[in-house]
Write a protein that holds these residues in place. Structure first.
Motif, PDB file in Angstrom:
ATOM      1  N   HIS A  95     -18.203  -4.827 -38.931  1.00  0.00           N
ATOM      2  CA  HIS A  95     -17.035  -5.669 -38.644  1.00  0.00           C
ATOM      3  C   HIS A  95     -16.493  -4.746 -37.999  1.00  0.00           C
ATOM      4  O   HIS A  95     -15.417  -5.051 -37.279  1.00  0.00           O
ATOM      5  CB  HIS A  95     -16.850  -6.840 -39.873  1.00  0.00           C
TER       6      HIS A  95
ATOM      7  N   THR B 116      -0.902 -18.483 -34.840  1.00  0.00           N
ATOM      8  CA  THR B 116      -1.241 -17.143 -36.322  1.00  0.00           C
ATOM      9  C   THR B 116       0.258 -17.364 -36.609  1.00  0.00           C
ATOM     10  O   THR B 116       0.120 -16.691 -38.095  1.00  0.00           O
ATOM     11  CB  THR B 116      -2.094 -16.641 -35.644  1.00  0.00           C
TER      12      THR B 116
ATOM     13  N   GLY C  49     -11.865 -16.663 -44.570  1.00  0.00           N
ATOM     14  CA  GLY C  49     -10.755 -18.071 -44.745  1.00  0.00           C
ATOM     15  C   GLY C  49      -9.892 -17.195 -44.671  1.00  0.00           C
ATOM     16  O   GLY C  49      -9.763 -16.364 -44.475  1.00  0.00           O
ATOM     17  N   GLU C  50      -8.882 -18.584 -44.410  1.00  0.00           N
ATOM     18  CA  GLU C  50      -7.222 -17.632 -43.509  1.00  0.00           C
ATOM     19  C   GLU C  50      -6.878 -17.142 -44.060  1.00  0.00           C
ATOM     20  O   GLU C  50      -5.916 -16.396 -44.510  1.00  0.00           O
ATOM     21  CB  GLU C  50      -6.544 -19.500 -43.031  1.00  0.00           C
TER      22      GLU C  50
ATOM     23  N   ALA D 100     -10.693 -14.269 -39.907  1.00  0.00           N
ATOM     24  CA  ALA D 100     -10.696 -15.989 -40.750  1.00  0.00           C
ATOM     25  C   ALA D 100     -11.964 -15.997 -40.417  1.00  0.00           C
ATOM     26  O   ALA D 100     -12.209 -17.571 -41.624  1.00  0.00           O
ATOM     27  CB  ALA D 100      -9.111 -16.506 -40.117  1.00  0.00           C
ATOM     28  N   ALA D 101     -12.194 -16.012 -39.423  1.00  0.00           N
ATOM     29  CA  ALA D 101     -13.680 -17.179 -39.363  1.00  0.00           C
ATOM     30  C   ALA D 101     -15.469 -16.233 -40.785  1.00  0.00           C
ATOM     31  O   ALA D 101     -16.007 -17.526 -40.962  1.00  0.00           O
ATOM     32  CB  ALA D 101     -14.184 -16.639 -37.809  1.00  0.00           C
ATOM     33  N   LEU D 102     -14.456 -15.655 -41.229  1.00  0.00           N
ATOM     34  CA  LEU D 102     -15.507 -14.573 -41.517  1.00  0.00           C
ATOM     35  C   LEU D 102     -15.013 -14.539 -43.576  1.00  0.00           C
ATOM     36  O   LEU D 102     -15.933 -15.172 -43.931  1.00  0.00           O
ATOM     37  CB  LEU D 102     -16.241 -13.690 -41.710  1.00  0.00           C
TER      38      LEU D 102
ATOM     39  N   ALA E   9      -7.685 -13.803 -44.690  1.00  0.00           N
ATOM     40  CA  ALA E   9      -7.612 -13.178 -43.366  1.00  0.00           C
ATOM     41  C   ALA E   9      -6.236 -12.395 -42.956  1.00  0.00           C
ATOM     42  O   ALA E   9      -5.921 -11.729 -41.690  1.00  0.00           O
ATOM     43  CB  ALA E   9      -8.438 -14.205 -42.291  1.00  0.00           C
TER      44      ALA E   9
ATOM     45  N   TYR F  15      -7.242 -11.562 -36.625  1.00  0.00           N
ATOM     46  CA  TYR F  15      -6.943 -12.249 -37.625  1.00  0.00           C
ATOM     47  C   TYR F  15      -8.161 -13.427 -37.583  1.00  0.00           C
ATOM     48  O   TYR F  15      -8.247 -13.756 -38.196  1.00  0.00           O
ATOM     49  CB  TYR F  15      -5.827 -13.159 -37.047  1.00  0.00           C
ATOM     50  N   ARG F  16      -8.499 -14.461 -36.432  1.00  0.00           N
ATOM     51  CA  ARG F  16      -9.336 -15.347 -36.091  1.00  0.00           C
ATOM     52  C   ARG F  16     -10.528 -14.685 -36.112  1.00  0.00           C
ATOM     53  O   ARG F  16     -10.766 -16.121 -36.596  1.00  0.00           O
ATOM     54  CB  ARG F  16      -8.768 -15.707 -34.255  1.00  0.00           C
ATOM     55  N   TYR F  17     -10.579 -13.513 -35.952  1.00  0.00           N
ATOM     56  CA  TYR F  17     -12.073 -13.391 -36.150  1.00  0.00           C
ATOM     57  C   TYR F  17     -12.608 -13.187 -37.628  1.00  0.00           C
ATOM     58  O   TYR F  17     -13.079 -13.215 -38.694  1.00  0.00           O
ATOM     59  CB  TYR F  17     -12.375 -11.560 -35.570  1.00  0.00           C
TER      60      TYR F  17
END
Length: 131
Positions: free
Chosen positions: A120, A43, A62-63, A58-60, A66, A54-56
């Motif tokens: 969140h 990442t 977009g990269e 990004a799933a919501l 995020a 970040y991964r959490y």
């Protein structure tokens, strides 16, 4: 990802303690765990906590959003000071304050309403505690 890895590591430790695998096999598997973690964390963030948040997000979101939100979260002086303390995870009375701070930060960063940001923020706090 990290929860699944932790489970697998626990099983590996149990097998080694019970003598079902040799020390060499144990070390070989441990090295593979390290490689999997290194490969998974492409990442660009410094810590597992940063990467997991970040991964959490990004799933919501977009990269791009995020990445910006994660950077801003961890740049916040109050949050970074709190997370720098070695014992914050054990200070459960502090967790509601951290969750509130995360909610306040997430509302403008992610463009979420208060109730969505609160939900969140709780999940991100859980991620921070586990990482």
């Amino acid at each position: 990802f990290f929860d699944k890895l932790a489970e697998e590591l626990e099983k590996l430790l149990e097998e080694e303690k019970a003598g079902r695998i040799s020390q060499a096999q144990f070390l070989e598997q441990l090295e593979l765990f390290g490689k999997r973690m290194a490969d998974k964390d492409k990442t660009g963030f410094e810590t597992p906590a940063h990467s997991a948040v970040y991964r959490y997000l990004a799933a919501l979101l977009g990269e791009d959003t995020a990445r910006a939100a994660t950077t801003k979260l961890f740049e916040d002086p109050t949050l970074s000071h709190t997370l720098a303390a070695s014992n914050w995870k054990r200070m459960h009375d502090l967790h509601p304050e951290i969750r509130d701070l995360l909610r306040k930060l997430l509302m403008p960063l992610a463009g979420w309403e208060r109730s969505v940001a609160r939900e969140h923020a709780g999940r991100i706090l859980d991620i921070l505690v586990k990482n």
